[in-house]
Design a protein around this motif. Structure first.
Motif, PDB file in Angstrom:
ATOM      1  N   THR A  13       0.840  -1.085  -0.135  1.00 36.63           N
ATOM      2  CA  THR A  13      -0.014  -0.002   0.068  1.00 36.63           C
ATOM      3  C   THR A  13       0.714   1.273  -0.080  1.00 36.63           C
ATOM      4  OG1 THR A  13      -1.200  -1.298   1.374  1.00 36.63           O
ATOM      5  CG2 THR A  13      -2.056   0.981   1.007  1.00 36.63           C
ATOM      6  N   GLU A  14       1.697   1.114   0.824  1.00 32.22           N
ATOM      7  CA  GLU A  14       2.556   2.480   1.230  1.00 32.22           C
ATOM      8  C   GLU A  14       3.410   2.935  -0.351  1.00 32.22           C
ATOM      9  OE1 GLU A  14       4.638   2.751   4.819  1.00 32.22           O
ATOM     10  OE2 GLU A  14       6.243   4.223   4.113  1.00 32.22           O
ATOM     11  N   ARG A  66       2.429   1.584  -3.432  1.00 27.71           N
ATOM     12  CA  ARG A  66       1.424   2.121  -4.340  1.00 27.71           C
ATOM     13  C   ARG A  66       1.062   3.595  -4.370  1.00 27.71           C
ATOM     14  NH1 ARG A  66      -1.981  -2.171  -6.866  1.00 27.71           N
ATOM     15  NH2 ARG A  66      -1.159  -3.857  -6.672  1.00 27.71           N
ATOM     16  N   SER A  67       1.012   3.782  -2.954  1.00 27.63           N
ATOM     17  CA  SER A  67       0.736   5.460  -2.787  1.00 27.63           C
ATOM     18  C   SER A  67       1.711   6.599  -3.278  1.00 27.63           C
ATOM     19  CB  SER A  67       0.224   5.593  -1.425  1.00 27.63           C
ATOM     20  OG  SER A  67       1.664   5.808  -0.765  1.00 27.63           O
ATOM     21  N   LEU A  68       2.703   6.048  -3.647  1.00 33.15           N
ATOM     22  CA  LEU A  68       3.847   7.110  -4.331  1.00 33.15           C
ATOM     23  C   LEU A  68       4.138   6.978  -5.578  1.00 33.15           C
ATOM     24  CD1 LEU A  68       6.593   6.211  -1.348  1.00 33.15           C
ATOM     25  CD2 LEU A  68       5.135   8.164  -1.493  1.00 33.15           C
ATOM     26  N   SER A 105       0.745   9.162 -11.009  1.00 38.84           N
ATOM     27  CA  SER A 105      -0.582   9.239 -11.282  1.00 38.84           C
ATOM     28  C   SER A 105      -1.263   8.432 -12.589  1.00 38.84           C
ATOM     29  CB  SER A 105      -1.472  10.514 -11.313  1.00 38.84           C
ATOM     30  OG  SER A 105      -0.637  11.043 -12.155  1.00 38.84           O
ATOM     31  N   GLU A 110      -0.277   3.328 -14.121  1.00 35.00           N
ATOM     32  CA  GLU A 110      -0.894   2.199 -14.817  1.00 35.00           C
ATOM     33  C   GLU A 110      -0.789   2.225 -16.219  1.00 35.00           C
ATOM     34  OE1 GLU A 110      -2.669  -0.212 -13.266  1.00 35.00           O
ATOM     35  OE2 GLU A 110      -2.958   0.345 -11.231  1.00 35.00           O
TER      36      GLU A 110
END
Lengths: 88, 660
Positions: free
Chosen positions: B472-473, B475-477, B480, B483
């Motif tokens: 999670t940590e 992915r949050s970085l 934008s 993907e």
């Protein structure tokens, strides 16, 4: 034989996993116990302990992936070795 | 290149010179040539200097003409000559010929945007007393380190964490979440560090403290997207022929090297015998007829040794080769000191030979070396990129018996893999549907394997963690539009934004070199080269399975063909053999991995560690996992001993004169 196999697996692949229970039919790969090095460690253990030779074509999960499978495979291997020796 | 430290008592209390002095003394190895402190009421800046540019005039902390703005700076602004000219043209006056003053004057000219003009590697703090503002900045890719601590109205910063830990206000505690991240990604994710409440200023970020608040702002981002500035460069390159691309690359790399040769002291190069360092050395050769010294690591164990290739390149370029012979025993011997400098647990011993190499550089009277770091990340050299490509290829035809055979070609130096049957290769590299759809696809096998080491963690430790595997940590970085990026670019981004600053440039880079007061410079990390490489079409980075394709093409005639075309060999060093089964066994290893110390720290299961050691002593620990476990546990125990229980002890800087 199963006991010896279990002892080897516990001592070499499971020593950090105190909470993991392993049944005779559990898959060693699925349980995360065996990786690409582990398979070689296992094969050299089998070859040295049971004085057998394992061929590349025999390196399949069906033969090596659980204590049950290993013991079946070893029995068959040793029977065929014994047969060859009695014939010669 | 230097060490910096500083503090600001936001409650108005006067800055304590003795506290500053203690902080900077902890990192005197970074700047053995001079050490000075400047205090201005509640603010204090400290600087340990390694003199490279403007030996006479470049002392720090330095103020601009009016004395209102002060700087303490670690690093180099390579294009300072051009910027200085520009600023003079605008009426700015210079007292020195240093790059430090260029930062100051450009700050006076443009404020915080000044950094946009810099081509270089930097970590600095500017105290703007008129605006009551402390402005910190770190270079785009994280070459130079910068850490801070901000609590109870006190802000502290420094080049290394040990300088912060030396301040009595800072509690010395291990962060279990960071430990979990290291045992997943090989490093903690910035701003998190292995020490609770100590933060790393991430690469490409500024931090401004003013009016009682701290604002961290990203000013640059490694970008592979279509929609950004890189997008237009991409389009341009896509329309060019290979010779045109090569020409552009030649121009950029040559200029990047030219700028990095700016120094008022002699400059050497690191030569591993691989493509990247050979290219850098050959480019340096082009600029000078003076003798150049190259520095190489040689191993007594042929499994790791690259001596023949180093010799080939040295002969080809007519250079003097300096080699440090590295044995397992010596790696074991220097390891505690290595961890004192990495300041975090590591899972491989690879930093140790580089520590020895920097020592040799310094003994030979050099302070600056150019190296090939960054080429693998930016031009697609790492095996993890190839592995991801093959895994995707296999997943497209899951029943194919031939495709998995490619996997054994991946790692020709790993005999364990060569011996696998197709059946087991398929099993070990099996790709699930969830994996394929993950944006982190390329790195899941590595992180999965590393995470297995967590079996050694005690349940007490595990309770304090939020497991990093949930990602999670991380992915949050991610950017934008991540993907939407191509799989190859995603893998490149993960490698260049996580492992490169968190391990390659720090534990293997800055810390090992600066332990001996040696500055390393990286032409491949020139911002123009990086942006160019990011925009290159993927097939020019990896053509089928030929890695760094365009770089190899560029290097034709520049370096010997045998080196240019050799299969990439990752840089590795002996592990288990360095610590166990040595004769006699290392005392500290026995002590730190012994039952009493393992129990005392309560991080690892005592029985499991005992069993691991027994496996090594039986000579049966041959795999990556067991070796990583040993190095990871030992280095964590060393961090506990040298940083948490007691700070430094024998490493504390000896008496050195600090100038106020």
């Amino acid at each position: 034989m199963k006991q010896a196999l279990r002892k080897f697996i516990t001592e070499n692949f499971m020593f950090a996993m105190e909470d993991v229970q392993l049944s005779d039919s559990d898959s060693l790969v699925d349980k995360g116990l065996i990786d690409s090095t582990g398979i070689l460690e296992l094969v050299s253990f089998l070859e040295e302990t049971y004085t057998i030779e394992i061929h590349d074509t025999e390196l399949v999960q069906e033969n090596l992936d659980s204590i049950d499978a290993l013991s079946r495979f070893l029995q068959a291997k040793m029977n065929s070795v014994a047969k060859q020796e009695s014939c010669s | 290149m230097c060490g910096i430290a500083g503090l600001w008592n936001l409650n108005g209390k006067a800055a304590e010179a003795h506290a500053l002095s203690r902080m900077i003394q902890m990192i005197r190895h970074r700047g053995p040539d001079d050490c000075r402190i400047h205090t201005d009421a509640s603010v204090g800046l400290a600087h340990a200097r390694l003199s490279i540019i403007d030996l006479a005039g470049g002392s720090q902390p330095m103020s601009a003409c009016d004395g209102d703005v002060w700087i303490t700076f670690n690093g180099e602004i390579f294009n300072y000559v051009e910027l200085r000219e520009k600023l003079i043209g605008k009426g700015f006056r210079f007292r020195t010929s240093s790059d430090t003053e260029v930062i100051l004057q450009n700050y006076l000219y443009k404020g915080e945007d000044c950094i946009e003009d810099f081509e270089g590697q930097w970590a600095f703090a500017i105290w703007d007393s008129g605006k009551r503002k402390l402005f910190l900045s770190r270079d785009r890719l994280g070459v130079r380190p910068l850490f801070y601590w901000y609590q109870h109205d006190t802000f502290l910063f420094a080049s290394e964490m040990k300088a912060l830990l030396a301040n009595p206000l800072v509690a010395r505690e291990l962060d279990p979440v960071a430990l979990d991240q290291i045992f997943t990604y090989w490093c903690a994710i910035a701003p998190r560090t292995i020490f609770k409440n100590i933060h790393e200023l991430p690469p490409g970020h500024n931090l401004t403290i003013s009016h009682g608040s701290a604002v961290q702002r990203r000013y640059w981002q490694l970008d592979f997207g279509e929609d950004s500035g890189v997008g237009s460069l991409k389009q341009k390159l896509a329309g060019q022929s290979e010779p045109q691309v090569c020409e552009e690359l030649t121009h950029l790399l040559t200029d990047a090297t030219r700028l990095r040769l700016r120094a008022d002291v002699p400059v050497g190069t690191y030569l591993s015998g691989g493509l990247d360092s050979s290219v850098v050395t050959a480019l340096v050769r082009k600029f000078t007829h003076a003798p150049i010294e190259t520095f190489s690591v040689a191993f007594d164990n042929p499994e790791y040794d690259e001596t023949p290739h180093q010799k080939t390149v040295s002969r080809f370029l007519n250079l003097e080769r300096n080699a440090v012979s590295c044995t397992s025993q010596e790696i074991g011997k220097v390891f505690p000191e290595v961890i004192w400098h990495t300041e975090q647990p590591i899972l491989r011993t690879a930093p140790a030979p580089l520590f020895m190499l920097a020592r040799r550089v310094r003994e030979r009277g050099y302070k600056v070396v150019l190296t090939g770091e960054g080429a693998d990340e930016m031009f697609g050299g790492y095996d993890i990129f190839k592995e991801a490509k093959i895994r995707l290829f296999c997943a497209a035809q899951p029943n194919s018996r031939l495709r998995p055979r490619l996997l054994s070609r991946l790692y020709p130096w790993l005999p364990n893999l060569q011996l696998q049957s197709t059946e087991y290769l398929k099993t070990f590299f099996r790709v699930s549907n969830t994996d394929i759809s993950s944006p982190l696809f390329s790195h899941l096998p590595r992180w999965g394997l590393t995470s297995k080491l967590k079996e050694y963690f005690t349940s007490e430790l595990r309770e304090q963690m939020q497991p990093a595997e949930d990602l999670t940590e991380l992915r949050s970085l991610l950017p934008s539009d991540f993907e939407r990026w191509q799989p190859f670019h995603k893998a490149q981004y993960l490698e260049a934004s996580l492992l490169m600053p968190g391990y390659i440039l720090s534990s293997q880079g800055d810390r090992m070199a600066m332990a001996h007061g040696v500055e390393s410079r990286f032409p491949f990390l020139d911002s123009r080269v990086v942006e160019f490489a990011a925009a290159l079409p993927v097939p020019l980075k990896m053509k089928v399975l030929n890695e760094k394709y365009i770089l190899k093409r560029f290097a034709k005639d520049l370096i010997p063909d045998s080196v240019r075309n050799r299969h990439k060999q990752p840089y590795r060093a002996p592990e288990g053999a360095s610590f166990l089964c040595t004769e006699p066994e290392m005392e500290y290893v026995e002590e730190l991995l012994g039952n009493a110390q393992i129990r005392a720290n309560c991080l690892f299961k005592p029985r499991a560690v005992e069993n691991l050691l027994a496996k090594f002593r039986r000579g049966q620990a041959i795999g990556v996992k067991d070796n990583m476990a040993l190095v990871g546990i030992l280095s964590t125990q060393l961090v506990m001993t040298q940083f948490i229980k007691q700070l430094g002890g024998r490493y504390e800087a000896s008496v050195a004169q600090v100038h106020y």
